[in-house]
Design an enzyme around this catalytic site. Structure first.
Site, PDB file in Angstrom:
ATOM      1  N   ARG A 107       0.840  -1.189   0.000  1.00  0.00           N
ATOM      2  CA  ARG A 107       0.000   0.000   0.000  1.00  0.00           C
ATOM      3  C   ARG A 107       0.885   1.253   0.000  1.00  0.00           C
ATOM      4  NH1 ARG A 107      -5.096   1.592  -1.269  1.00  0.00           N
ATOM      5  NH2 ARG A 107      -6.181   2.683   0.405  1.00  0.00           N
ATOM      6  N   THR A 382      -9.844   0.207 -10.014  1.00  0.00           N
ATOM      7  CA  THR A 382      -8.731  -0.527  -9.433  1.00  0.00           C
ATOM      8  C   THR A 382      -8.659  -1.764 -10.304  1.00  0.00           C
ATOM      9  OG1 THR A 382      -9.166   0.395  -7.273  1.00  0.00           O
ATOM     10  CG2 THR A 382      -8.129  -1.756  -7.255  1.00  0.00           C
ATOM     11  N   GLY A 474     -13.362  -1.554  -7.125  1.00  0.00           N
ATOM     12  CA  GLY A 474     -14.656  -0.936  -6.841  1.00  0.00           C
ATOM     13  C   GLY A 474     -14.752  -0.228  -5.502  1.00  0.00           C
TER      14      GLY A 474
END
Ligand code: DON
Length: 573
Positions: A107, A382, A474
Site C-alpha cells: 500500500r 482498481t 470498486g
C-alpha cells in the site's frame, strides 16, 4: 503443452475459447474435453488478455504463481493504465501448496511531511480538491517494492524475465483494444488533459488513440528498464525517484527523493476465517477487506442462504444486514495496524457474529444512524487478477491508482501515472458529516502511515485443497463483490463463471441505500425490499471479479474473466 487464451468478448459472446499453440493433447488424462477457459495446469486471469498472457508465459517457462503475478502486474501497467500501475500500490495474498499463506502489503505510504490537517485550505476548511485531485493526494508508490519483496521471498524465476515483457510491450507498442480506447477517450475528455505529459503519453498530438492503432510508451519503457536492471532501487533511487520528486515540486506535492528511498513493503499475516467448511484467506489491515469479509460470512453462516433463492428479497435482506454491520465496524475501527490496533480477533470471531445476528430482524431493515459515521459510494477504478500455478500455488492481487488513471498526471520523463491514494485517508480530524466525510482518528494522515483500503484479494480452500482465487476493484463495493462471488460459489453452487457474472448489490451502512447493478432485481423484489424499509437504487456495474476456480475432482483450473471488463482474458496451459 496446450495453451488456453480466453478473451472476455469471446466468452461473453460466443463462449468459444481461442486455443493456441497446441503442442500436446487438448484433453486431460481422463480424455474428457476441457470446457472453454479451462486449463489443466496453470492459469492467469486479469483485466487484460495481453497481461494474462505475459503471466502465463512465465508459468509455462517454469516460473511459479508469484513470478507470474509479478509479470502480469508489470504488464498491466502498460496495457491497462486505468489501474495497472507502477505508480500506485496494493496487496498480494499468497497460498502455498501446503496450505500456508502470507500477505504482501505494498500500500502507498504518506510522505514524511504529511499531517492530519493536510487536506484543508488556507481558511482551515476541508478541501476535496486537495484530498483527491492535487499533488498532495499522491502517496509514495508501493507496487515495485511489493513485487520485489514477493519475488525475493517467494519467486523462483529471474527478476529480469518478469519485467522484460512489460518493457517490450511499452517499447514495441501494443495494439489499442476496445477497453483501452474507451478508457482513454473518457479520461481525455476530463481531467487527464490538464497534464501535458499525460497528453503526450496517451494521445497522438492531442487525439486519443483509437482501436487498432499502436501505442508506444517510450518513457514508461525506460522506467521499466531501470526496474528490470536495478530491481527496487531502479525505481526508488536515482533517475525515477528524482523525476517523481521534481514533479512533486512542480505541482505542490510532498513526496521527496528521501520519501521514495524510505518506502518499504511489509509482509503480514493474512486474515483467516471459515465459512460452511471452507477456509477463507484474505488481506489484513491496512485493508479493511479481509476483516469485513470474514465478519459478514460469519454472520451469514447462521442462516440457510441456499434455501433463500439468490437475490430474492430474503437473501438481499440478510446479506444487506450483514454488510451494514461490517461497514459500521469498518468505519469505527479500521486503519493502518502500524499506527492503530483494530480489534481484529473480536471482529472476525464466530461469537461476535452470533451477537450481531441477534440484532437482525427477520423482515425489517435495521436503521443506520447518520450521526455516527458516513461514507461515500465508489466505482470500479482498481484492478484485480488471479493466478494459479501447476503446483497449486495461488496468488490473489488487487492493486490500484485509486481513481481511474489515479491523479491523471504522468511523471514527465518517467511515463507512468501517479496515484491519488491519499484520498483514502480521512479528510479532516473530527469532521464526520452526512456528505460522507469521516473524521475518526484511526485513518488520519500521518508521516509514513498507510491509508485504509477496501481491497480484498481472497483465496478459498477446502479440506486442505485450493478452491478459488477471487477479488475485485470498486472502492468499498470491493468487499461486497468478493462476498457475493463467495456466496454464489458456496451457497448458490454456481459454476465460477456464473458466480462472477451474476448481478450484485452493495450496502455500506451509510448512505443507507441498497445499490443494485442494472437488472439486479426484478420490480417485485424491489417492491418487497421497499416494504421491509429498504431504499433501493439500480444501475451500472459493480466490480470486475477476475477469478479462478479449481475443480476438486480433475484439478482443472477454470478461469473466469469478468465480462464487465472489456479487455479481460484468461490464459493458461
Ligand atoms: O484501496 C481502496 O480501497 C481504494 N483506493 C480502491 C479504489 C477503487 O477501487 C476505485 N474506486 N473508487
Amino acid at each position: 503443452m496446450r495453451s488456453v487464451i480466453v478473451n472476455r468478448t469471446q466468452r461473453a459472446g460466443t463462449a468459444v475459447a481461442l486455443l493456441l499453440a497446441s503442442a500436446c493433447s487438448a484433453a486431460p488424462a481422463n480424455g474428457t474435453p476441457l470446457p472453454s477457459g479451462t486449463a489443466q495446469s496453470a492459469m492467469v486471469v486479469s483485466a487484460s488478455a495481453v497481461a494474462s498472457q505475459a503471466g502465463r508465459d512465465v508459468l509455462a517457462a517454469g516460473g511459479n504463481a508469484v513470478d507470474a503475478a509479478i509479470a502480469t502486474g508489470f504488464a498491466l501497467a502498460v496495457t491497462y493504465p486505468v489501474a495497472g500501475n507502477i505508480g500506485g500500490g496494493g496487496f498480494m495474498v499468497i497460498r502455498f501448496p501446503d496450505g500456508r499463506a502470507t500477505a504482501i502489503d505494498f500500500r502507498e505510504m504518506a510522505p514524511r511531511a504529511a499531517t492530519p490537517e493536510m487536506f484543508t485550505d488556507a481558511t482551515g476548511a476541508y478541501s476535496s480538491t486537495i484530498h483527491h485531485d492535487s499533488h498532495k493526494s499522491v502517496g509514495v508508490p508501493g507496487t515495485v517494492a511489493g513485487f520485489a519483496m514477493a519475488h525475493k521471498k517467494y519467486g523462483k524465476a529471474e527478476w529480469t524475465r518478469l519485467v522484460d515483457p512489460a518493457v517490450r510491450l511499452a517499447s514495441d507498442g501494443i495494439d489499442v483494444t476496445a477497453g483501452f480506447a474507451g478508457a482513454l477517450s473518457w479520461g481525455m475528455s476530463e481531467e487527464l488533459k490538464k497534464y501535458p505529459a499525460t497528453v503526450s503519453a496517451y494521445t497522438k498530438d492531442g487525439t486519443p488513440y483509437v482501436v487498432g492503432e499502436r501505442i508506444r510508451q517510450p518513457d514508461l519503457a525506460r522506467s521499466l528498464s531501470r526496474i528490470r536492471d536495478q530491481g527496487q532501487d531502479g525505481f526508488y533511487r536515482g533517475e525515477t525517484a528524482r523525476l517523481v520528486a521534481e514533479e512533486m515540486r512542480r505541482g505542490g506535492g510532498l513526496i521527496t527523493e528521501d520519501d521514495m528511498a524510505r518506502y518499504e513493503a511489509k509482509e503480514r499475516a493474512p486474515i483467516r476465517g471459515t465459512y460452511r467448511g471452507y477456509e477463507v484467506i484474505s488481506m489484513p489491515p491496512p485493508s479493511s477487506g479481509g476483516v469485513a469479509l470474514v465478519e459478514m460470512l460469519n454472520i451469514l453462516e447462521g442462516y440457510d442462504l441456499a434455501a433463500a433463492n439468490h437475490n430474492s428479497p430474503r437473501y438481499v435482506h440478510l446479506v444487506t444486514e450483514a454488510m451494514r454491520r461490517a461497514f459500521l465496524d469498518r468505519a469505527r475501527y479500521m486503519g493502518d495496524p502500524d499506527f492503530t490496533k483494530p480489534p481484529i480477533e473480536r471482529l472476525t470471531s464466530k461469537a461476535y457474529a452470533a451477537e450481531l445476528r441477534k440484532t437482525i430482524l427477520d423482515d425489517r431493515a435495521s436503521p443506520s444512524a447518520p450521526a455516527q459515521v458516513a461514507q461515500r459510494y465508489e466505482s470500479n477504478q482498481t484492478t484485480h487478477y488471479s493466478v494459479v500455478d501447476a503446483n497449486g500455488m495461488a496468488v490473489s492481487v488487487t492493486y490500484t491508482l485509486e481513481n481511474a488513471f489515479g491523479l491523471g498526471a504522468v511523471v514527465p520523463g518517467a511515463g507512468f501515472l501517479l496515484n491519488n491514494e491519499m484520498g483514502d485517508f480521512n479528510g479532516k480530524p473530527g469532521v464526520t458529516d452526512s456528505t460522507g466525510l469521516i473524521g475518526t482518528d484511526a485513518n488520519l494522515a500521518r508521516p509514513g502511515k498507510r491509508m485504509l483500503s477496501s481491497m480484498t484479494p481472497t483465496i478459498l480452500a477446502k479440506d486442505g485443497k485450493l478452491v478459488a482465487v477471487i477479488g475485485s476493484p470498486g472502492g468499498r463495493t470491493i468487499i461486497n463483490t468478493v462476498l457475493q462471488v463467495v456466496l454464489n460459489v458456496i451457497d448458490s453452487r454456481m459454476p465460477i463463471q456464473e458466480a462472477v457474472n451474476a448481478r450484485r448489490f452493495h450496502h455500506q451502512w451509510l448512505p443507507d441505500w441498497v445499490f443494485g447493478e442494472k437488472d439486479a432485481f426484478p420490480p417485485a423484489t424491489v417492491a418487497s425490499l421497499e416494504a421491509m424499509g429498504y431504499r433501493v437504487r439500480l444501475g451500472g456495474d459493480q466490480g470486475t471479479a477476475h477469478s479462478i476456480f479449481v475443480d476438486a475432482r480433475t484439478g482443472a483450473r477454470i478461469g473466469a474473466p469478468d465480462p464487465r471488463d472489456a479487455d479481460a482474458g484468461a490464459a493458461g496451459y
